[in-house]
Design an enzyme around this catalytic site. Structure first.
Site, PDB file in Angstrom:
ATOM      1  N   TYR A 108       1.023  -1.457   0.166  1.00 26.79           N
ATOM      2  CA  TYR A 108      -0.235  -0.222   0.033  1.00 26.79           C
ATOM      3  C   TYR A 108       1.341   1.146  -0.312  1.00 26.79           C
ATOM      4  O   TYR A 108       1.811   1.463   1.014  1.00 26.79           O
ATOM      5  CB  TYR A 108      -0.446   0.254   1.281  1.00 26.79           C
ATOM      6  N   GLU A 196      -3.519   7.334  -3.725  1.00 32.45           N
ATOM      7  CA  GLU A 196      -3.594   6.242  -2.855  1.00 32.45           C
ATOM      8  C   GLU A 196      -3.524   5.097  -3.968  1.00 32.45           C
ATOM      9  O   GLU A 196      -4.189   5.121  -5.134  1.00 32.45           O
ATOM     10  CB  GLU A 196      -4.932   6.128  -2.094  1.00 32.45           C
TER      11      GLU A 196
END
Length: 385
Positions: A108, A196
């Site tokens: 991530y 993101e």
């Protein structure tokens, strides 16, 4: 402003962020052709402004162009329901067809503004493919936060530190540093409010790519990016929010039944809190701004009343820039014009508040005038119930 995954990836590519090869398709035949160009084996991904697409059946693997076309045919026009769309779901109008990846690990990476520190913060985690909120709640130690000095920007040593914390090795470190630096450049240059990558994948041959991508733009900076403003997909936004934007109103639809019309975002948030405290549920956030003219109030009323769930309206105006007597006159005119048939509670404070209350009481209309915010909240909740 939110954009689709395929749009985010096109933007990221221009800044050197590595993404899989792929293209958007609006028809099953187009999806089949893209899959053919990519070698046959592809992933077909529904394009909506919501997470959780994979669990909802919106991301599927295809072993051939023909299968890609069939998957696209099944997805396009379908209502996809995820944990972020709500039970009403969202209609899929296009799909992203991408090459498949030989994935070794899922990670991530994300950039956002930390308002408490007035700094951008770069977050990375080894827990890719999982919602970052869930990781923060269940395993916060697995999120590394790297704060960025606005005077110098992200430094290479910081990117290298994040790469090591992601447990990258060998050429993966070099590729990871390059990826993170490029993602930061993209975030700053595009005036994003969020960038993101989840998951950020490491392939078995050592490449580091954005398997998924999410970018939100700061609306206040869109005047600098007219090309980005054109990416807005109104089909993905609530119709009442789109309508409110035409009149320069800040409106967000909520799930309650007490309509709120307030001037000032801070006062609007406080108003919603007090309504909850009084036992009610706000139906919306509506900030009419500093002017609160008759026309503004009329448009606000019309938008609030378009929500069939609204059973009562609370108008909470602080007369600083605008005088309360003018607001009261505007409310009376707007109410007569729109034809409001549900209870309306009004609280006015500030310049000429007493005169404003007199105008409301003598209007002959069915208004309830409140003395303070607590009184207003209690009266509107009682009226709604």
């Amino acid at each position: 402003m939110k954009i689709h995954e395929y749009q985010a990836k096109e933007i990221l590519k221009t800044f050197g962020v590595a993404v899989p090869r792929g293209r958007v398709a609006f028809t099953p035949e187009e999806a089949r052709r893209v899959a053919e160009e990519l070698g046959g084996k592809v992933v077909v991904k529904a394009q909506i402004h919501a997470g959780g697409r994979g669990k909802a059946g919106g991301v599927k693997l295809a072993d051939s162009p023909e299968e890609a076309g069939k998957i696209a045919e099944a997805l396009i026009g379908k209502i996809l329901v995820t944990h972020q769309t709500g039970p009403e779901g969202k209609e899929v109008r296009k799909v992203l067809v991408e090459e498949t990846m030989n994935i070794a690990r899922e990670l991530y990476a994300g950039v956002v503004l930390d308002r408490s520190r007035s700094q951008l913060v770069f977050m990375v985690s080894t827990e890719g493919g999982v919602e970052i909120e869930k990781v923060a709640a269940e395993a916060p130690e697995k999120i590394l936060k790297e704060y960025i000095d606005p005077g110098v920007g992200l430094q290479v040593f910081q990117a290298r530190k994040m790469a090591y914390n992601l447990k990258l090795e060998g050429d993966q470190v070099k590729n990871g540093v390059k990826f993170l630096m490029a993602l930061y450049r993209a975030y700053v240059a595009s005036d994003s409010s969020l960038a993101e990558i989840n998951p950020l994948v490491v392939t078995k041959d050592g490449r580091v790519l954005a398997l998924d991508a999410k970018i939100n733009f700061d609306d206040n900076a869109l005047y600098r990016h007219p090309d980005y403003a054109e990416l807005r997909d109104l089909n993905e936004e609530a119709p009442l929010e789109v309508e409110a934007r035409k009149y320069h109103l800040n409106y967000i639809k909520l799930d309650g039944d007490v309509g709120c019309m307030v001037n000032g975002a801070g006062l609007a948030m406080s108003t919603m809190d007090i309504i909850k405290l009084a036992g009610g549920d706000p139906a919306n956030f509506l900030d009419v701004g500093g002017s609160a003219s008759a026309e503004t109030v009329e448009n606000g009323f019309r938008i609030i009343l378009s929500d069939k769930n609204v059973k009562a309206v609370l108008i909470n105006i602080f007369g600083g820039i605008v005088r309360c007597d003018r607001v009261a006159t505007g409310v009376v005119e707007a109410t007569k014009k729109v034809g409001v048939k549900i209870p309306v509670v009004i609280r006015l404070q500030g310049t000429n508040a007493e005169e404003g209350a007199r105008i409301l009481k003598e209007s002959g209309l069915n208004f309830t005038v409140a003395g303070d915010l607590k009184d207003a909240a209690e009266k509107v909740v009682a009226a709604e119930k």
